[in-house]
Enzyme design. Structure first.
Site, short mmCIF file in Angstrom:
data_model
loop_
_atom_site.label_atom_id
_atom_site.label_comp_id
_atom_site.label_asym_id
_atom_site.label_seq_id
_atom_site.Cartn_x
_atom_site.Cartn_y
_atom_site.Cartn_z
N HIS A 306 41.44 36.02 44.82
CA HIS A 306 41.03 36.20 47.17
C HIS A 306 40.35 34.50 47.94
O HIS A 306 39.58 34.65 46.98
CB HIS A 306 40.35 37.47 47.46
N ASP A 363 47.07 43.21 48.57
CA ASP A 363 48.52 43.21 48.73
C ASP A 363 49.32 42.99 46.96
O ASP A 363 50.31 43.15 47.74
CB ASP A 363 48.78 41.20 48.60
#
Length: 428
Positions: A306, A363
């Protein structure tokens, strides 16, 4: 403000710049007078080392894997709260009392219908239009229908606009889906919760009523909470930048939707699901792990790592459990989920991924859940926009109320030609 200053020497002349303290997180150097003092700007592509605003909404500690909304850990909110509570919290700064929550929920429920003329607006799009394209257009068009809530200098109008956006986004999203699959629009029902209403508007048809399953409703509510706000990301910064010019709130949120549409921002869960489908079965994981480690192979593990989190994404923990609950409830024996669980296990114990801090993010699992519920991949980013609307609205309200707010005007490092004289076309 800290008692310490940062000292910068340019051309032999030194100037002090105040160091500012937040309630938590790193200190920042106040460089607002840098150009006046030195004739220079800072160079920071992507603004990754620049605080563009002061905010009391959301705090992220990427190194520790912490995400707080108004001080409350995201895990506690996802497991114990509801999306309506989180909306109230982000908008008002505190968790609501039972009475306040009931009043707020009623207000949002009473705003869920959209102007009937908007149904004809939808029919201006091609049948194969992407739902996000429809969302951008329809949300921007709201300012043409709700003139009584576009004066940003009126706090009452700002409140009404905020409530309308949060309330109408599920209706707009469901209508975008219905239009894309050629089914009639389904109107909201005031006896259902925010999330149950959205699911019914999405999956119900006139020939057969859709009864939202509590497990699915709970899963979607958690997904909405986990995506409600995420500090000064690209789409939120876009909303703030658009709002800094004085644009109406509907236009600002439409700008945020457009930014979110980018695959590097809102499309990550779709990319992660496509990757899991490409791997297909657990026995093929070693092959793809090897490819991910090969710097000459373009393949990358999607749903890992991320921009902010350098530790386990705190939202991913909730998503993993939620995915298990949804698949069990629906009786789905999905090999994609088996691949996801095994891939996560391998990556969390593989020195290569641990060293690079490539942990699963939100996600990684959300695409599996949404697919199991029945959403096509092109709706994933639409759902992200639906959930993030409250964050955008709260950030926009905070910005409008900030006396230090100025119109956004980033500077640049110019590397083009120096001044030159025009040459007539017949002499070139």
């Amino acid at each position: 403000m800290s008692d310490n200053n940062a000292n910068l020497t340019v051309g032999g002349e030194s100037k002090d710049y105040a160091i500012m303290d937040g309630t938590v997180g790193p200190q920042v150097i106040d460089v607002r007078k840098l150009y006046a003092n030195t004739g220079m700007f800072t160079y920071d592509p992507g603004f990754t080392s620049t605080a563009s605003c002061e905010s009391g909404l959301t705090y992220i500690d990427g190194d520790e894997g912490i995400l707080l909304h108004r001080g409350y850990p995201i895990g506690q909110l996802a497991e114990q709260s509801s999306f309506m509570e989180v909306c109230y919290l982000l908008l008002n700064g505190e968790l609501p009392s039972a009475k306040e929550l009931a009043e707020f929920t009623t207000t949002i429920t009473r705003h869920t219908m959209v102007h009937e003329q908007l149904t004809t607006f939808y029919r201006g799009f091609r049948r194969d239009a992407h739902p996000m394209a429809i969302m951008c257009g329809v949300v921007g068009a709201l300012s043409a229908f709700y003139h009584d809530s576009t004066d940003i200098n009126d706090p009452a109008q700002r409140t009404i606009a905020s409530h309308r956006l949060i309330a109408k986004m599920p209706t707009i999203a469901a209508m975008a889906y219905k239009y894309s699959v050629g089914q009639p629009f389904v109107y909201p029902r005031n006896d259902l919760s925010y999330t149950a209403n959205f699911l019914r508007m999405t999956f119900s048809v006139p020939a057969e009523e859709y009864e939202p399953d509590p497990v699915i409703v709970d899963a979607m509510d958690k997904i909405f909470i986990l995506h409600a706000d995420h500090e000064q990301n690209a789409s939120t910064s876009t909303v703030r930048l658009a709002g800094s010019s004085g644009a109406n709130p509907f236009a600002c949120i439409a700008a945020g939707i457009a930014c979110l549409w980018g695959p590097a921002h809102g499309g990550a869960n779709e990319a992660a699901l496509n990757m899991l489908r490409e791997i297909g079965t657990v026995d093929r994981i070693p092959e793809y792990i090897a490819r991910a480690k090969n710097k000459d192979d373009p393949f990358r593990l999607m749903g890992f790592g991320h921009r902010v989190y350098k530790n386990y994404d705190p939202r991913a923990t909730v998503m993993q459990k939620t995915a298990k609950d949804v698949l069990e409830k629906l009786g789905v024996n999905d090999p994609v989920f088996d691949v996801a669980k095994e891939l996560e296990k391998i990556a969390l114990n593989d020195p290569y991924f641990v060293e690079k801090k490539l942990y699963p993010n939100v996600d990684f699992y959300s695409g599996v859940i949404l697919s199991a519920i029945g959403f096509p991949t092109e709706m994933f980013t639409v759902l992200f926009a639906l959930a993030r609307t409250v964050g955008w609205v709260a950030q926009w309200n905070e910005m409008i109320s900030d006396p230090a707010q100025k119109i956004g005007r980033p500077r640049q490092l110019y590397t083009g030609p120096t001044q030159r004289d025009y040459v007539p076309v017949d002499k070139r």
